[in-house]
Design an enzyme around this catalytic site. Structure first.
Site, PDB file in Angstrom:
ATOM      1  N   HIS A 108       3.501  -4.743 -42.009  1.00 60.31           N
ATOM      2  CA  HIS A 108       2.649  -4.119 -43.384  1.00 60.31           C
ATOM      3  C   HIS A 108       3.840  -3.252 -43.996  1.00 60.31           C
ATOM      4  O   HIS A 108       3.480  -2.254 -44.590  1.00 60.31           O
ATOM      5  CB  HIS A 108       1.725  -3.211 -42.705  1.00 60.31           C
ATOM      6  CG  HIS A 108       0.561  -4.215 -42.082  1.00 60.31           C
ATOM      7  ND1 HIS A 108      -0.535  -3.804 -41.432  1.00 60.31           N
ATOM      8  CD2 HIS A 108       0.249  -5.543 -42.327  1.00 60.31           C
ATOM      9  CE1 HIS A 108      -1.421  -4.638 -40.994  1.00 60.31           C
ATOM     10  NE2 HIS A 108      -0.868  -5.770 -41.622  1.00 60.31           N
ATOM     11  N   ILE A 131       4.013   0.992 -39.872  1.00 55.79           N
ATOM     12  CA  ILE A 131       5.093   1.228 -40.894  1.00 55.79           C
ATOM     13  C   ILE A 131       5.869   2.305 -40.405  1.00 55.79           C
ATOM     14  O   ILE A 131       6.879   2.903 -41.337  1.00 55.79           O
ATOM     15  CB  ILE A 131       4.534   1.446 -42.139  1.00 55.79           C
ATOM     16  CG1 ILE A 131       3.337   2.712 -42.043  1.00 55.79           C
ATOM     17  CG2 ILE A 131       3.538   0.086 -42.792  1.00 55.79           C
ATOM     18  CD1 ILE A 131       2.705   2.970 -43.718  1.00 55.79           C
ATOM     19  N   ASP A 132       5.784   2.983 -39.092  1.00 50.72           N
ATOM     20  CA  ASP A 132       6.385   4.142 -38.812  1.00 50.72           C
ATOM     21  C   ASP A 132       8.035   3.926 -38.727  1.00 50.72           C
ATOM     22  O   ASP A 132       8.799   5.000 -38.484  1.00 50.72           O
ATOM     23  CB  ASP A 132       5.732   4.895 -37.838  1.00 50.72           C
ATOM     24  CG  ASP A 132       5.502   4.030 -36.662  1.00 50.72           C
ATOM     25  OD1 ASP A 132       6.430   3.180 -36.307  1.00 50.72           O
ATOM     26  OD2 ASP A 132       4.400   4.433 -36.016  1.00 50.72           O
TER      27      ASP A 132
HETATM   28  P1  OAD Z   1      -6.592   0.747 -35.638  1.00 52.84           P
HETATM   29  O1  OAD Z   1      -6.727   2.036 -36.066  1.00 52.84           O
HETATM   30  O2  OAD Z   1      -7.858  -0.264 -36.273  1.00 52.84           O
HETATM   31  O3  OAD Z   1      -6.653   0.538 -34.114  1.00 52.84           O
HETATM   32  C1  OAD Z   1      -6.028   1.238 -33.334  1.00 52.84           C
HETATM   33  C2  OAD Z   1      -6.509   0.926 -31.692  1.00 52.84           C
HETATM   34  O4  OAD Z   1      -5.567   1.551 -30.703  1.00 52.84           O
HETATM   35  C3  OAD Z   1      -7.799   1.142 -31.405  1.00 52.84           C
HETATM   36  O5  OAD Z   1      -8.674   0.363 -30.968  1.00 52.84           O
HETATM   37  C4  OAD Z   1      -7.647   2.483 -30.381  1.00 52.84           C
HETATM   38  O6  OAD Z   1      -8.974   2.532 -29.478  1.00 52.84           O
HETATM   39  C5  OAD Z   1      -6.254   2.165 -29.863  1.00 52.84           C
HETATM   40  N1  OAD Z   1      -5.718   3.431 -29.530  1.00 52.84           N
HETATM   41  C6  OAD Z   1      -5.529   4.405 -29.708  1.00 52.84           C
HETATM   42  N2  OAD Z   1      -4.687   5.156 -28.862  1.00 52.84           N
HETATM   43  C7  OAD Z   1      -4.147   4.272 -28.052  1.00 52.84           C
HETATM   44  C8  OAD Z   1      -3.274   4.287 -27.017  1.00 52.84           C
HETATM   45  N3  OAD Z   1      -2.393   5.452 -26.829  1.00 52.84           N
HETATM   46  N4  OAD Z   1      -2.928   3.086 -26.239  1.00 52.84           N
HETATM   47  C9  OAD Z   1      -3.478   2.092 -26.779  1.00 52.84           C
HETATM   48  N5  OAD Z   1      -4.588   2.051 -27.352  1.00 52.84           N
HETATM   49  C10 OAD Z   1      -4.666   3.039 -28.137  1.00 52.84           C
HETATM   50  O7  OAD Z   1      -5.130   0.411 -36.039  1.00 52.84           O
HETATM   51  P2  OAD Z   1      -4.516  -1.231 -36.243  1.00 52.84           P
HETATM   52  O8  OAD Z   1      -5.241  -2.059 -35.538  1.00 52.84           O
HETATM   53  O9  OAD Z   1      -3.197  -1.018 -36.009  1.00 52.84           O
HETATM   54  O10 OAD Z   1      -3.089  -1.818 -42.248  1.00 52.84           O
HETATM   55  O11 OAD Z   1      -4.926  -1.179 -37.894  1.00 52.84           O
HETATM   56  C11 OAD Z   1      -4.393  -2.273 -38.512  1.00 52.84           C
HETATM   57  C12 OAD Z   1      -4.027  -2.061 -39.970  1.00 52.84           C
HETATM   58  O12 OAD Z   1      -5.113  -1.775 -40.545  1.00 52.84           O
HETATM   59  C13 OAD Z   1      -3.087  -1.271 -40.138  1.00 52.84           C
HETATM   60  O13 OAD Z   1      -1.780  -1.629 -40.049  1.00 52.84           O
HETATM   61  C14 OAD Z   1      -3.433  -0.718 -41.697  1.00 52.84           C
HETATM   62  C15 OAD Z   1      -4.781  -0.550 -41.386  1.00 52.84           C
HETATM   63  O14 OAD Z   1      -5.701  -0.995 -42.582  1.00 52.84           O
HETATM   64  C16 OAD Z   1      -2.296  -1.487 -43.749  1.00 52.84           C
HETATM   65  O15 OAD Z   1      -2.091  -0.460 -44.063  1.00 52.84           O
HETATM   66  C17 OAD Z   1      -2.231  -2.551 -44.440  1.00 52.84           C
END
Ligand code: OAD
Length: 419
Positions: free
Chosen positions: A145, A120-121
């Site tokens: 989102h 959402i950034d």
């Molecule tokens: P997560 O926090 O679930 O996953 C982020 C992933 O990115 C993890 O597997 C990390 O290991 C990986 N990661 C971290 N830093 C990284 C980097 N520099 N390069 C590559 N990978 C990296 O976040 P999302 O999957 O985006 O929804 O979460 C999905 C949704 O869950 C969000 O949009 C939010 C949340 O609930 C809502 O708010 C509706």
């Protein structure tokens, strides 16, 4: 079966397969999650240091701030507003990452079919991608989102950009009145009619348990992209936990495989299930920025092609120092003093041919500043230099400050102990 790759030099052959697929692809879909913004200082959700694991008070957990049930309670509602105001300030201060710039490269090369992000950034907009306005089908990036930089009326659903007064109110846990509803009510009163209800504004993000207001439009954009037959799918920085997102990945992957394209997953950590083992061809086990660095060193020309420069010239305010019209008006036989001194061969076009990457970079920076200006007011809360020295995760500070307020403390305390 997913092939796991590292950037340590042991997977060279497979890595070139991945690189080649990206370089050759003409219709790339890029699906992202919080991981791609981590290096900009915005934490993800589920990692050890992510928002869901941030130590907070017993009353409000990080996860609860993203669930629609928070509106059932005045304290959690106030905490949500404060948290979102601080999160927005933090994203305004963040700078796009190399991964966001890679998206821009794909766009400039004409090989980005579309980006879909759970984030959402809005950092995509800061590198010049066109964020969703309806109809979504016409945008470069679909925000699945919502958008932290927008507010929406509970009652009439009209959306608004932030202004300093909205930001101030939300950061004290209060919701501003909807200007549109307020105008309507004032007009009725002036006409001697009874007043109508005035809605309040909330951050325009999609919480767990609520429908996406632009769901139909998103479906339309997806259908359009499937029809265009994408030839490469890159998924980056996500745990692939959200059901709607998982479905999107599977639908797009199917279409990419039908064209013999590759599905590439770039993520720091392993997936916790085997659900995607037949969907994802390669998992490059690294940060998304490191992956972009790898691409840059493996295929430098991919990032410096003339198309990139041409497109920047077309779409950005790059001033062409050569006054074309004036040059045309010169009679063929007459030459200015300068022209006479130059070589008679005509082929000089400094604007196009000598625009260096450095110039391009500085133009992009200028653009970022221009975009940043209007909605990016200064924050109400100041972080002391000492705290900065502690190098604390800014959102941990945010969340802790929110919790402090939810407990009834009205002063802002940014001490590290709170985290
Ligand atoms: P997560 O926090 O679930 O996953 C982020 C992933 O990115 C993890 O597997 C990390 O290991 C990986 N990661 C971290 N830093 C990284 C980097 N520099 N390069 C590559 N990978 C990296 O976040 P999302 O999957 O985006 O929804 O979460 C999905 C949704 O869950 C969000 O949009 C939010 C949340 O609930 C809502 O708010 C509706």
């Amino acid at each position: 079966m997913t092939v796991k790759l590292q950037l340590d030099g042991k997977s060279t052959k497979h890595l070139s397969t991945v690189t080649d697929a990206i370089v050759r692809a003409k219709k790339i879909l890029f699906l992202s999650g919080a991981g791609i913004s981590c290096s900009a200082g915005i934490p993800d959700f589920r990692s050890m240091n992510g928002l869901y694991n941030t130590p907070t008070s017993d009353r409000i957990k990080g996860k609860d701030l993203f669930d629609v049930s928070l509106f059932n309670n005045a304290a959690t509602t106030a905490a949500f507003y404060q948290f979102m105001a601080l999160l927005r300030t933090s994203t305004c201060d963040a700078r796009p990452t190399p991964t966001h710039r890679f998206l821009r490269t794909l766009k400039d090369r004409g090989s980005l079919l579309r980006a879909y992000t759970q984030n959402i950034d809005g950092l995509e907009a800061r590198v010049g991608l066109n964020l969703a306005t309806l109809p979504l089908a016409k945008s470069d990036t679909v925000q699945l989102h919502g958008d932290i930089h927008k507010l929406k009326c509970f009652l009439c659903s009209e959306t608004f950009e932030y202004n300093p007064s909205f930001q101030t109110m939300l950061s004290t846990g209060e919701a501003p009145d909807c200007p549109s509803c307020a105008d309507k009510c004032a007009m009725r009163i002036a006409a001697g009619r009874r007043p109508v209800a005035i809605g309040t504004l909330r951050p325009d993000i999609v919480l767990y348990g609520e429908q996406h207001p632009a769901g139909d439009s998103i479906a339309e954009a997806c259908a359009m992209d499937l029809k265009k037959r994408p030839d490469c799918l890159i998924i980056a920085g996500t745990t692939l936990k959200v059901p709607g997102f998982k479905k999107l990945v599977k639908d797009f992957a199917k279409s990419v495989h039908e064209r013999n394209g590759l599905v590439i997953f770039v993520n720091l950590t392993e997936l916790t299930s085997t659900e995607f083992s037949s969907t994802i061809d390669f998992h490059v086990h690294c940060g998304s920025d490191e992956f972009v660095d790898h691409l840059k060193s493996a295929r430098p020309t991919f990032f410096t092609k003339q198309t990139t420069l041409d497109s920047a010239l077309r779409s950005k305010k790059v001033v062409n120092p050569i006054p074309k019209i004036a040059a045309k008006k010169q009679p063929m036989t007459l030459k200015t003093e300068r022209q006479s001194q130059e070589s008679p061969t005509k082929k000089r076009c400094p604007a196009r041919r000598t625009l260096s990457e450095q110039t391009l970079q500085s133009n992009i920076k200028l653009e970022e500043i221009e975009i940043k200006k209007p909605g990016f007011e200064s924050t109400v809360q100041e972080i002391s230099p000492d705290e900065n020295k502690e190098n604390l995760n800014p959102l941990k500070r945010c969340l802790s400050a929110v919790v402090a307020d939810a407990n009834g403390r009205r002063t802002r305390s940014w001490t590290p102990e709170l985290c």
